[in-house]
Design an enzyme around this catalytic site. Structure first.
Site, PDB file in Angstrom:
ATOM      1  N   TYR A  20       7.691 -22.886 -20.909  1.00 12.53           N
ATOM      2  CA  TYR A  20       8.920 -22.767 -21.308  1.00 12.53           C
ATOM      3  C   TYR A  20      10.184 -23.849 -20.663  1.00 12.53           C
ATOM      4  O   TYR A  20      11.061 -23.313 -20.077  1.00 12.53           O
ATOM      5  CB  TYR A  20       9.634 -21.233 -20.762  1.00 12.53           C
ATOM      6  CG  TYR A  20       8.840 -20.342 -21.781  1.00 12.53           C
ATOM      7  CD1 TYR A  20       9.171 -20.379 -23.221  1.00 12.53           C
ATOM      8  CD2 TYR A  20       7.813 -19.554 -21.223  1.00 12.53           C
ATOM      9  CE1 TYR A  20       8.374 -19.304 -23.986  1.00 12.53           C
ATOM     10  CE2 TYR A  20       7.091 -18.743 -22.075  1.00 12.53           C
ATOM     11  CZ  TYR A  20       7.246 -18.396 -23.350  1.00 12.53           C
ATOM     12  OH  TYR A  20       6.767 -17.622 -24.034  1.00 12.53           O
ATOM     13  N   TYR A 147       8.077  -7.670 -26.039  1.00 15.19           N
ATOM     14  CA  TYR A 147       7.316  -8.992 -26.280  1.00 15.19           C
ATOM     15  C   TYR A 147       5.908  -8.613 -25.971  1.00 15.19           C
ATOM     16  O   TYR A 147       5.308  -7.831 -25.175  1.00 15.19           O
ATOM     17  CB  TYR A 147       8.010  -9.837 -24.643  1.00 15.19           C
ATOM     18  CG  TYR A 147       7.115 -11.066 -24.562  1.00 15.19           C
ATOM     19  CD1 TYR A 147       7.601 -12.185 -25.342  1.00 15.19           C
ATOM     20  CD2 TYR A 147       6.067 -10.751 -23.683  1.00 15.19           C
ATOM     21  CE1 TYR A 147       6.686 -13.207 -24.950  1.00 15.19           C
ATOM     22  CE2 TYR A 147       5.332 -11.969 -23.454  1.00 15.19           C
ATOM     23  CZ  TYR A 147       5.741 -13.395 -24.080  1.00 15.19           C
ATOM     24  OH  TYR A 147       4.892 -14.338 -23.662  1.00 15.19           O
ATOM     25  N   ASP A 248       0.430  -1.750 -25.713  1.00 11.16           N
ATOM     26  CA  ASP A 248       0.434  -3.036 -24.864  1.00 11.16           C
ATOM     27  C   ASP A 248       0.679  -2.728 -23.430  1.00 11.16           C
ATOM     28  O   ASP A 248       1.825  -2.704 -22.794  1.00 11.16           O
ATOM     29  CB  ASP A 248       1.191  -4.275 -25.406  1.00 11.16           C
ATOM     30  CG  ASP A 248       1.168  -5.419 -24.761  1.00 11.16           C
ATOM     31  OD1 ASP A 248       0.526  -5.584 -23.615  1.00 11.16           O
ATOM     32  OD2 ASP A 248       1.722  -6.413 -25.283  1.00 11.16           O
ATOM     33  N   LYS A 277      -3.682  -9.560 -17.352  1.00 14.18           N
ATOM     34  CA  LYS A 277      -2.968  -9.741 -16.187  1.00 14.18           C
ATOM     35  C   LYS A 277      -3.538  -9.394 -14.917  1.00 14.18           C
ATOM     36  O   LYS A 277      -4.137 -10.061 -14.342  1.00 14.18           O
ATOM     37  CB  LYS A 277      -1.418  -9.522 -16.377  1.00 14.18           C
ATOM     38  CG  LYS A 277      -0.537 -10.083 -17.267  1.00 14.18           C
ATOM     39  CD  LYS A 277       1.215  -9.807 -16.944  1.00 14.18           C
ATOM     40  CE  LYS A 277       1.931 -10.590 -18.096  1.00 14.18           C
ATOM     41  NZ  LYS A 277       2.094 -11.780 -17.733  1.00 14.18           N
TER      42      LYS A 277
END
Length: 426
Positions: A20, A147, A248, A277
């Site tokens: 980003y 997200y 999620d 993660k």
């Protein structure tokens, strides 16, 4: 050419694309030469207390002796073999553990590469499930401010208007978005909060393959912490209309919210769960999708005769071995007290930051602390200010948040919150 201890910073700025960031006006990068415990060491010897756990993954800190030993031991045996037609002990052991610790009924595991790929797998799983039942469904119902990753299917269920992916609107499949929950985790539940979701599911359930959401915490879409009853109602409505529920848990899994999985706050079990993660304690990339065997069997009973997905590095032995060591650390249950202590300290120190003029709101849950500002930060300036203060905090937009390693001490955590206070108070 500017080099620091052999690191060519000029080459980095001119040729390497960081997450980003712009290649036209690249943000400064800080060369790290070592990471141990909760500290990142820069090439000039500066030590920074890490408040990010490397994007929420290094839950036990860096260079953990058990995780490092597991990696070294596995390297001496084999670093990788294909998972097609081959299996191995690290993968079998990991899948046994995931079945044992995830919510009831989740008993079939698909190993994947990353969080975004896990979401892709879950979505494909839901689509293929309905295709096998001869009821093809092409839509997903999800929440605004959500997200789910950066790959195309994951982006398609990420809020198209309030996210970093809005520029892809028109190129992505169009799914159904419902109002995001408004009742905060610590607030009194208001039944009106589920009304829009209930209406949308009633209207579209025959075309919806699955509901996908981040349980309890909406992460990169705004660090929003919502009421567990909302999740209970979602489960009830999915059951009522016969729609699959995908949780999620990539950011929330493995203790971050104070429960091993965020679904436990609502005492519900999804039909499909994504984890990633922190699965390897931040050592390397690995994710998993866990579902019910009857869903897996239905998927495989269709025209294709199998689930149509198979990553090259699926079930990587090295990653699985480290993940097993990570779960062994979690099994000792020290994380529960660690996260509880972090939450209590947030409850004391974050309200002090809330008194500052620049601050709109503070919120916290488990080892998640969020400071929401009235205006977006100047990334270059505030990042340098945090480094000067001896901490590593990476804000985005109007949000300054910290998700430290669970092993952080009270004094180290205070350094993070005090740095936020002092910098915002200037």
């Amino acid at each position: 050419m500017r080099k620091e201890n052999g690191i060519d910073i000029t080459f980095d700025q001119n040729h390497i694309w960081h997450p980003y960031t712009s290649t036209i006006t690249p943000l400064p990068c800080y060369p790290v030469t070592e990471a141990c415990g909760v500290y990142l060491t820069l090439e000039d010897g500066t030590q920074l207390i890490d408040g990010m756990s490397s994007w929420w993954s290094a839950i036990h800190g860096y260079n953990h002796p058990q995780l490092t030993a597991a990696a070294k031991t596995q390297l001496d045996k084999m670093s990788h073999v294909m998972f097609g037609g081959i299996t191995h002990q690290p993968a079998v052991e990991l899948c046994k553990k995931l079945v044992a610790i995830t919510p009831q009924g989740l008993d079939t595991v698909f190993l994947a590469d990353s969080g975004s790929v896990a979401v892709e797998v879950a979505l494909k799983m839901a689509l293929q499930y309905w295709h096998a039942k001869d009821e093809p469904r092409a839509k997903f119902l999800t929440l605004r401010h959500g997200y789910h990753g950066d790959t195309f299917a994951a982006m398609s269920v990420t809020d198209p208007d309030n996210s970093m992916h809005s520029i892809y609107k028109g190129f992505l499949p169009e799914h159904i978005f419902t109002d995001s929950p408004q009742c905060g985790f610590w607030e009194e539940w208001n039944e009106d909060d589920i009304a829009d979701f209930s209406h949308k599911l009633a209207q579209h359930h025959q075309e919806v393959a699955a509901v996908i959401l981040e349980p309890i915490v909406q992460g990169a879409g705004g660090m929003r912490l919502y009421h567990p009853t909302y999740l209970c109602r979602v489960r009830e409505l999915c059951d009522h209309y016969g729609v699959l529920l995908i949780a999620d848990e990539i950011a929330t899994g493995f203790g971050r919210t104070g429960k091993l999985f965020a679904c436990e706050h609502a005492n519900i079990s999804p039909d499909i769960m994504c984890v990633g993660k922190a699965l390897t304690g931040g050592y390397m990339t690995l994710s998993a999708v866990i579902t019910h065997k009857h869903i897996a069997d239905t998927v495989c009973s269709g025209e294709a005769g199998c689930f149509m997905h198979g990553p090259t590095f699926m079930g990587n032995p090295l990653a699985c071995a480290v993940a097993n060591a990570n779960l062994a650390i979690l099994e000792k249950n020290q994380w529960q007290q660690q996260v509880e202590d972090i939450e209590k300290q947030f409850a004391y120190e974050l309200p002090i930051i809330a008194t500052l003029e620049k601050v709109k709101q503070v919120r916290w849950l488990g080892a998640i602390g969020v400071v929401e500002l009235h205006q977006a930060v100047n990334m270059t300036e505030i990042q340098q200010a945090f480094v000067n203060a001896g901490v590593w905090i990476r804000p985005f937009g109007r949000l300054i948040y910290i998700m430290p390693p669970y092993i952080i001490t009270s004094a180290q955590l205070s350094c993070l919150t005090q740095a936020i206070y002092q910098i915002l108070n200037t």
